[in-house]
Design a protein around this motif. Structure first.
Motif, PDB file in Angstrom:
ATOM      1  N   PHE A 388       0.832  -1.204   0.000  1.00 55.41           N
ATOM      2  CA  PHE A 388       0.000   0.000   0.000  1.00 55.41           C
ATOM      3  C   PHE A 388       0.865   1.253   0.000  1.00 55.41           C
ATOM      4  O   PHE A 388       0.723   2.111  -0.854  1.00 55.41           O
ATOM      5  CB  PHE A 388      -0.929   0.002   1.211  1.00 55.41           C
ATOM      6  CG  PHE A 388      -1.741  -1.245   1.360  1.00 55.41           C
ATOM      7  CD1 PHE A 388      -2.717  -1.575   0.439  1.00 55.41           C
ATOM      8  CD2 PHE A 388      -1.515  -2.118   2.421  1.00 55.41           C
ATOM      9  CE1 PHE A 388      -3.472  -2.735   0.573  1.00 55.41           C
ATOM     10  CE2 PHE A 388      -2.261  -3.273   2.568  1.00 55.41           C
ATOM     11  CZ  PHE A 388      -3.231  -3.593   1.638  1.00 55.41           C
ATOM     12  N   SER A 389       1.762   1.333   0.995  1.00 60.13           N
ATOM     13  CA  SER A 389       2.610   2.514   1.119  1.00 60.13           C
ATOM     14  C   SER A 389       3.581   2.324   2.275  1.00 60.13           C
ATOM     15  O   SER A 389       3.218   1.736   3.306  1.00 60.13           O
ATOM     16  CB  SER A 389       1.758   3.765   1.372  1.00 60.13           C
ATOM     17  OG  SER A 389       2.582   4.876   1.690  1.00 60.13           O
ATOM     18  N   PRO A 390       4.805   2.836   2.147  1.00 64.94           N
ATOM     19  CA  PRO A 390       5.687   2.891   3.320  1.00 64.94           C
ATOM     20  C   PRO A 390       5.220   4.013   4.240  1.00 64.94           C
ATOM     21  O   PRO A 390       4.257   4.730   3.930  1.00 64.94           O
ATOM     22  CB  PRO A 390       7.051   3.220   2.702  1.00 64.94           C
ATOM     23  CG  PRO A 390       6.717   4.005   1.476  1.00 64.94           C
ATOM     24  CD  PRO A 390       5.437   3.408   0.949  1.00 64.94           C
ATOM     25  N   PHE A 400      -1.395  11.248  -0.131  1.00 64.89           N
ATOM     26  CA  PHE A 400      -1.863   9.877  -0.328  1.00 64.89           C
ATOM     27  C   PHE A 400      -3.387   9.811  -0.227  1.00 64.89           C
ATOM     28  O   PHE A 400      -4.061   9.154  -1.033  1.00 64.89           O
ATOM     29  CB  PHE A 400      -1.212   8.971   0.718  1.00 64.89           C
ATOM     30  CG  PHE A 400      -1.504   7.508   0.543  1.00 64.89           C
ATOM     31  CD1 PHE A 400      -0.716   6.716  -0.283  1.00 64.89           C
ATOM     32  CD2 PHE A 400      -2.568   6.910   1.211  1.00 64.89           C
ATOM     33  CE1 PHE A 400      -0.990   5.360  -0.439  1.00 64.89           C
ATOM     34  CE2 PHE A 400      -2.846   5.560   1.059  1.00 64.89           C
ATOM     35  CZ  PHE A 400      -2.046   4.790   0.231  1.00 64.89           C
ATOM     36  N   ILE A 401      -3.937  10.504   0.763  1.00 61.29           N
ATOM     37  CA  ILE A 401      -5.397  10.535   0.925  1.00 61.29           C
ATOM     38  C   ILE A 401      -6.045  11.249  -0.257  1.00 61.29           C
ATOM     39  O   ILE A 401      -7.069  10.796  -0.804  1.00 61.29           O
ATOM     40  CB  ILE A 401      -5.784  11.237   2.239  1.00 61.29           C
ATOM     41  CG1 ILE A 401      -5.263  10.432   3.445  1.00 61.29           C
ATOM     42  CG2 ILE A 401      -7.296  11.421   2.340  1.00 61.29           C
ATOM     43  CD1 ILE A 401      -5.512  11.094   4.771  1.00 61.29           C
ATOM     44  N   LYS A 402      -5.470  12.368  -0.677  1.00 64.99           N
ATOM     45  CA  LYS A 402      -6.039  13.130  -1.792  1.00 64.99           C
ATOM     46  C   LYS A 402      -6.052  12.312  -3.081  1.00 64.99           C
ATOM     47  O   LYS A 402      -7.020  12.364  -3.862  1.00 64.99           O
ATOM     48  CB  LYS A 402      -5.250  14.424  -1.995  1.00 64.99           C
ATOM     49  CG  LYS A 402      -5.453  15.447  -0.885  1.00 64.99           C
ATOM     50  CD  LYS A 402      -4.624  16.701  -1.127  1.00 64.99           C
ATOM     51  CE  LYS A 402      -4.879  17.747  -0.038  1.00 64.99           C
ATOM     52  NZ  LYS A 402      -4.054  18.966  -0.239  1.00 64.99           N
ATOM     53  N   GLN A 403      -4.977  11.556  -3.309  1.00 66.20           N
ATOM     54  CA  GLN A 403      -4.928  10.702  -4.501  1.00 66.20           C
ATOM     55  C   GLN A 403      -6.023   9.646  -4.455  1.00 66.20           C
ATOM     56  O   GLN A 403      -6.659   9.352  -5.472  1.00 66.20           O
ATOM     57  CB  GLN A 403      -3.555  10.030  -4.593  1.00 66.20           C
ATOM     58  CG  GLN A 403      -2.414  10.972  -4.935  1.00 66.20           C
ATOM     59  CD  GLN A 403      -1.057  10.300  -4.863  1.00 66.20           C
ATOM     60  OE1 GLN A 403      -0.964   9.096  -4.664  1.00 66.20           O
ATOM     61  NE2 GLN A 403       0.006  11.083  -5.007  1.00 66.20           N
ATOM     62  N   GLN A 404      -6.247   9.093  -3.267  1.00 64.24           N
ATOM     63  CA  GLN A 404      -7.299   8.086  -3.104  1.00 64.24           C
ATOM     64  C   GLN A 404      -8.674   8.701  -3.371  1.00 64.24           C
ATOM     65  O   GLN A 404      -9.545   8.073  -3.980  1.00 64.24           O
ATOM     66  CB  GLN A 404      -7.247   7.506  -1.703  1.00 64.24           C
ATOM     67  CG  GLN A 404      -8.346   6.479  -1.419  1.00 64.24           C
ATOM     68  CD  GLN A 404      -8.273   5.948  -0.008  1.00 64.24           C
ATOM     69  OE1 GLN A 404      -7.644   4.944   0.257  1.00 64.24           O
ATOM     70  NE2 GLN A 404      -8.924   6.651   0.925  1.00 64.24           N
TER      71      GLN A 404
END
Length: 407
Positions: A388-390, A400-404
């Motif tokens: 998912f992500s480091p 990361f939230i905005k991209q989601q």
């Protein structure tokens, strides 16, 4: 008097002729000594009645202080190797200096004392004949232990300085709902970017902080940063997330821990339900005090997570006596999940156990799709890992939230 040791009071000098005993092994220590002139031999007697020379001390060296520090009998004998002039130091003077010393110097003294006594006992009780190479190896090991202790002390000192100089930075690793594939929270992880050493691994500095009282102020600061992060994430993304924060044993046993945490959360206006306290299995302890603390946390609204369950003592009584909201499955059971039937059985058992106790599960260290598919099929609720992500600095965690949100 030697200037190597800064003692405020001048004590009477003593002289000893070559071969004369200064003190014998087993005696009660009443004085320590500083060598002003000459050499002193420190020795012990082996099990087969042979003398073992442990060290040769010269002008400027202090000896005999160990017995004064902890009240134990002399662990070795001291003889004048040549004619010597000694300055006497009383037990009161030594103990006063130790009490006034920096805590890290006390730690070094304790390490050296413990190793010296254990090595002296080992040499004394050894049945085999000890040759020069054996003694040289023992001296080398002794010096290595001292070096390790000094290095540890230096690192702790740098950590304290680094904390004051804002070298510690919170990072945030996304926690994903495995059913919806949406982010639901973050685990707060600490990073240390040392000005002198570069990036220090958490596996090195976290245990060091946990072994001292330093973890308490670091933990309080980390909560403050986490609370700010929750508010900023809400402000920039209109997204409510929870944060999982690791709690060390020293924090749990600190009577001020929960009142301080409560006050910081109330002041921040963050909902307590957005904070999850991750407690390592090995940090748990039985008793009414622990139970009361855990109940107070839950009554306040904090969620409790048992971390790395099954990697320590795996005491099921903890799950019976303490009510946790979530169980974390350690990455050691996940990293080879697709190739190891035993890991699958363990994960299935832990997930089933959690479901039976009305707990959710979070799997750590998910790195590939195969692991994810297996965990989904077993009914695991949440996951985190490089798939998912480091762990990310706050700015990138928000991105990361905005991209989601735009997917």
């Amino acid at each position: 008097m030697s200037k190597k040791y800064d003692f405020a009071q001048q004590f009477p000098n003593q002289t000893r002729k070559a071969g004369e005993c200064i003190f014998e092994e087993g005696e009660k220590g009443e004085f320590a000594y500083i060598i002003d002139e000459g050499e002193v031999e420190i020795s012990t007697i082996s099990a087969d009645n042979k003398k073992i020379i442990l060290n040769i001390l010269k002008a400027g060296d202090l000896f005999g202080e160990l017995a004064l520090v902890d009240g134990s009998p002399r662990s070795a004998s001291a003889y004048a190797r040549t004619n010597v002039v000694l300055t006497i130091v009383t037990s009161e003077q030594v103990k006063t200096r130790i009490e006034d010393a920096d805590p890290i110097l006390k730690l070094l003294l304790m390490v050296v004392m413990k190793y010296f006594r254990s090595e002296t006992d080992r040499l004394r009780l050894a049945k085999e004949e000890l040759d020069q190479l054996t003694l040289q190896k023992t001296q080398k090991d002794y010096q290595e232990k001292i070096f390790q202790a000094i290095e540890l002390i230096r690192l702790e000192s740098e950590l304290r300085t680094g904390f004051k100089q804002n070298e510690l930075v919170p990072f945030y690793q996304p926690i994903i709902d495995l059913k919806t594939n949406l982010i639901v929270g973050f685990e707060v992880l600490l990073r240390w970017f040392s000005a002198t050493r570069g990036n220090i691994s958490p596996s090195i500095f976290i245990p060091l902080a946990e072994s001292t009282s330093l973890i308490v102020p670091i933990g309080e600061w980390l909560l403050e940063e986490g609370l700010k992060a929750i508010l900023r994430i809400k402000e920039e993304t209109n997204y409510n997330v929870f944060l999982s924060i690791n709690i060390a044993e020293k924090q749990i046993s600190d009577v001020d821990f929960l009142p301080i945490f409560k006050n910081k959360i109330i002041t921040s206006s963050v909902n307590p339900n957005q904070i999850k306290l991750e407690i390592l299995e090995r940090s748990l302890f039985e008793g009414d005090i622990a139970l009361s603390l855990m109940n107070d946390c839950r009554n306040f609204g904090l969620h409790l997570v048992i971390d790395d369950f099954g990697t320590g003592y795996a005491n099921l009584s903890y799950l019976k006596n303490f009510k946790f909201d979530t169980m974390k499955i350690d990455q050691c059971f996940v990293k080879d999940l697709e190739n190891n039937d035993k890991d699958q059985i363990i994960c299935r058992t832990l997930i089933s156990l959690s479901q039976g106790l009305n707990m959710t599960t979070v799997a750590e260290g998910i790195e590939n799709q195969s692991q994810l598919d297996i965990l989904k099929s077993l009914g695991c609720n949440y996951g985190q890992g490089y798939l998912f992500s480091p762990a990310l600095p706050l700015e990138k965690a928000i991105d990361f939230i905005k991209q989601q949100q735009h997917q």
